[in-house]
Design an enzyme around this catalytic site. Sequence first.
Site, PDB file in Angstrom:
ATOM      1  N   CYS A  82      56.694 -13.569 -37.027  1.00  0.00           N
ATOM      2  CA  CYS A  82      56.619 -12.430 -36.100  1.00  0.00           C
ATOM      3  C   CYS A  82      58.010 -11.996 -35.660  1.00  0.00           C
ATOM      4  O   CYS A  82      58.225 -10.842 -35.309  1.00  0.00           O
ATOM      5  CB  CYS A  82      55.728 -12.754 -34.915  1.00  0.00           C
ATOM      6  N   GLU A  94      54.018  -3.611 -38.511  1.00  0.00           N
ATOM      7  CA  GLU A  94      54.417  -4.948 -38.954  1.00  0.00           C
ATOM      8  C   GLU A  94      53.848  -5.207 -40.350  1.00  0.00           C
ATOM      9  O   GLU A  94      52.661  -5.029 -40.580  1.00  0.00           O
ATOM     10  CB  GLU A  94      53.875  -5.988 -37.966  1.00  0.00           C
ATOM     11  N   LYS A 108      41.874 -24.035 -32.041  1.00  0.00           N
ATOM     12  CA  LYS A 108      41.165 -23.290 -33.098  1.00  0.00           C
ATOM     13  C   LYS A 108      42.224 -22.823 -34.081  1.00  0.00           C
ATOM     14  O   LYS A 108      42.872 -21.806 -33.875  1.00  0.00           O
ATOM     15  CB  LYS A 108      40.430 -22.106 -32.469  1.00  0.00           C
ATOM     16  N   GLU A 146      51.337 -14.275 -27.762  1.00  0.00           N
ATOM     17  CA  GLU A 146      52.551 -14.127 -28.574  1.00  0.00           C
ATOM     18  C   GLU A 146      52.150 -13.326 -29.806  1.00  0.00           C
ATOM     19  O   GLU A 146      51.465 -13.821 -30.689  1.00  0.00           O
ATOM     20  CB  GLU A 146      53.085 -15.518 -28.945  1.00  0.00           C
ATOM     21  N   LEU A 147      52.554 -12.046 -29.820  1.00  0.00           N
ATOM     22  CA  LEU A 147      51.998 -11.117 -30.812  1.00  0.00           C
ATOM     23  C   LEU A 147      53.066 -10.674 -31.815  1.00  0.00           C
ATOM     24  O   LEU A 147      54.049 -11.365 -32.016  1.00  0.00           O
ATOM     25  CB  LEU A 147      51.361  -9.943 -30.069  1.00  0.00           C
ATOM     26  N   LYS A 172      47.605  -6.392 -48.142  1.00  0.00           N
ATOM     27  CA  LYS A 172      48.192  -5.599 -47.051  1.00  0.00           C
ATOM     28  C   LYS A 172      49.675  -5.312 -47.326  1.00  0.00           C
ATOM     29  O   LYS A 172      50.152  -4.184 -47.149  1.00  0.00           O
ATOM     30  CB  LYS A 172      48.031  -6.385 -45.735  1.00  0.00           C
ATOM     31  N   PHE A 215      54.622  -8.225 -42.272  1.00  0.00           N
ATOM     32  CA  PHE A 215      54.391  -9.666 -42.402  1.00  0.00           C
ATOM     33  C   PHE A 215      54.475 -10.102 -43.869  1.00  0.00           C
ATOM     34  O   PHE A 215      53.607 -10.791 -44.389  1.00  0.00           O
ATOM     35  CB  PHE A 215      53.042 -10.047 -41.781  1.00  0.00           C
TER      36      PHE A 215
HETATM   37  P1  ADP Z   1      45.445 -12.141 -38.983  1.00  0.00           P
HETATM   38  O1  ADP Z   1      44.752 -10.823 -38.873  1.00  0.00           O
HETATM   39  O2  ADP Z   1      46.784 -12.026 -39.577  1.00  0.00           O
HETATM   40  O3  ADP Z   1      44.637 -13.233 -39.606  1.00  0.00           O
HETATM   41  P2  ADP Z   1      44.799 -12.743 -36.265  1.00  0.00           P
HETATM   42  O4  ADP Z   1      45.585 -12.322 -35.101  1.00  0.00           O
HETATM   43  O5  ADP Z   1      43.491 -12.044 -36.463  1.00  0.00           O
HETATM   44  O6  ADP Z   1      45.742 -12.612 -37.509  1.00  0.00           O
HETATM   45  O7  ADP Z   1      44.531 -14.294 -36.226  1.00  0.00           O
HETATM   46  C1  ADP Z   1      45.233 -15.229 -35.450  1.00  0.00           C
HETATM   47  C2  ADP Z   1      44.257 -16.234 -34.914  1.00  0.00           C
HETATM   48  O8  ADP Z   1      43.307 -15.548 -34.101  1.00  0.00           O
HETATM   49  C3  ADP Z   1      43.425 -16.962 -35.972  1.00  0.00           C
HETATM   50  O9  ADP Z   1      43.225 -18.301 -35.554  1.00  0.00           O
HETATM   51  C4  ADP Z   1      42.118 -16.213 -35.949  1.00  0.00           C
HETATM   52  O10 ADP Z   1      41.011 -16.977 -36.395  1.00  0.00           O
HETATM   53  C5  ADP Z   1      41.985 -15.894 -34.483  1.00  0.00           C
HETATM   54  N1  ADP Z   1      41.093 -14.762 -34.161  1.00  0.00           N
HETATM   55  C6  ADP Z   1      40.802 -13.687 -34.927  1.00  0.00           C
HETATM   56  N2  ADP Z   1      39.931 -12.873 -34.286  1.00  0.00           N
HETATM   57  C7  ADP Z   1      39.668 -13.434 -33.085  1.00  0.00           C
HETATM   58  C8  ADP Z   1      38.866 -13.070 -31.953  1.00  0.00           C
HETATM   59  N3  ADP Z   1      38.126 -11.960 -31.944  1.00  0.00           N
HETATM   60  N4  ADP Z   1      38.861 -13.889 -30.888  1.00  0.00           N
HETATM   61  C9  ADP Z   1      39.613 -15.013 -30.866  1.00  0.00           C
HETATM   62  N5  ADP Z   1      40.376 -15.407 -31.898  1.00  0.00           N
HETATM   63  C10 ADP Z   1      40.417 -14.640 -32.994  1.00  0.00           C
END
Ligand code: ADP
Length: 503
Positions: free
Chosen positions: A303, A401, A194, A269-270, A352, A403
């Site tokens: 990150c 963060e 995804k 990985e955050l 942001k 970014f």
């Molecule tokens: P950002 O906020 O910078 O877009 P995210 O951590 O939300 O970063 O996004 C990283 C990935 O996680 C993307 O592929 C996003 O579509 C997906 N994502 C966002 N929300 C969810 C969720 N509730 N469950 C699973 N995947 C998610």
Amino acid sequence: MSSSWSSAVMTTLMEVATGEAHTVPSIHIAGAERAAQSGETFATIDPSSEKILAHVARGGAADVDAAATAAREALHGPWGRMSPQDRHAALMTLAAAIEGHAELLARLETLDCGKPLSASAGDVRGAVATLRYNAGAADKMHGISVPLGPDFVDFTELVPLGVTGHITPWNFPLGMAMRSLAPALAAGCTAVLKPAEQTPLTTLALADIARTAGIPPGVINVVTGLGEEAGAALTAHPLVSGITFTGSVETGRIVGAEAGRTLKSVVLELGGKNPMIVFADADLDRAVAAAIEGGFDNTGQVCSSSSRLIVERSIKDAFLERLVARAETLVTAPGVDDRDLGPLVSAEQHGKVMDHIAAARADGARTLTGGIRPPGLDKGYFVAPTVFDAVDPQSRIAREETFGPVVSAFAFDTEEEAIALANALPFGLNAGVMTRDIDRALACARDLEAGSVWINGWFIGGVQAPTGGIKDSGTGRERGLAGIMNYLTIKNIGIALQKRDTG
Ligand code: ADP
């Protein structure tokens, strides 16, 4: 741009790369592209021009279910029966096929996420190297024999985890997809990817290249869509045995909780707010070069960026003077112009970062350079490289963060103070030390709370070196052989022997 593969989706992607907005039939299941079952789409935007690049399928739970089912079937098909040596060969063929499409992939990456063309080309080379490294390990991961005494033979086998889900971010779309996909495939798993909604194009191209390179249908499936829809459905899906997620801490907590509820193994990985400690005895030119690379590569959307510069007071002004002089030579421009920095990925991210900059100023930080949209770039999500001094360690810019291409400087007098500042946040991804004193460097490496510590450089590593966080920066390790273990599970086989009279 030429290609020896000519599927409909590839043709469409090539047209996108040459400037025509199209609807890409972007859900890839069992080797075929299709629209979302709902028929809905969403737009992916070129962040350099703010124009729509393509309309992409907005996959939902039904599409994820179809993809997971296809991945499950593939696990029991030819892929599951393939010997590790044949899997190695299949992945090496895929690596060559990706190399054959390097130009198209780099261009799509640049258009979709904004990074300079040569950076995208580097990402494609990195993805190929990742695939080759993992392919090489496909037939080298093995179990052990276990000493249970004379009456038993006991051994372990490493078996594929099963169907794996890969939720990837927008900062290195192809690189991050490959970082977890390659070890999963090497381990014999199948996958549902995804991609981030901002940057789906290279993942789609990857799936199509894999199909034409002979990877069996269903081994690599892609569902484009929004995180809360397709991402959440993938995380919850009962056929998925493991989830690898790269993204924000906030979303990581949601994914981790859902993976816990549905009992999946999980790699998270955050984020990070990574400290680089610069001691007075450091080679200042090298330290400045590392801080420029660490702070501004990929427009700071990394990150593991070096967003906190913790500098010994006696050299802070000299260090910052050189840093600012170097930062002001960096050229920000649309990715296709191939200069130093591209735009941020999206309007949301731009908002942001500008918010963080405004908060830093309101909290009393001094802007040494940047903090603005670069002159002459009226369209696109651009922010000039920014350096803040006199940053309050309790302020938002010091703790959250960003970014984006924004670094903050802090002064210290003693090593203890530097370590305390470095370890003060809930993050623990990377940390760095710049010093010529090896004892001090190693003492700091011991005391810094981080998954990786870099000495006298930044972004040290490669596909061989494990990476990942502690504290709020995540759990699990990617890359290296540790990365393949995420996709293998141990099966223990015990044999009771017929007792024999050895008289
Ligand atoms: P950002 O906020 O910078 O877009 P995210 O951590 O939300 O970063 O996004 C990283 C990935 O996680 C993307 O592929 C996003 O579509 C997906 N994502 C966002 N929300 C969810 C969720 N509730 N469950 C699973 N995947 C998610």
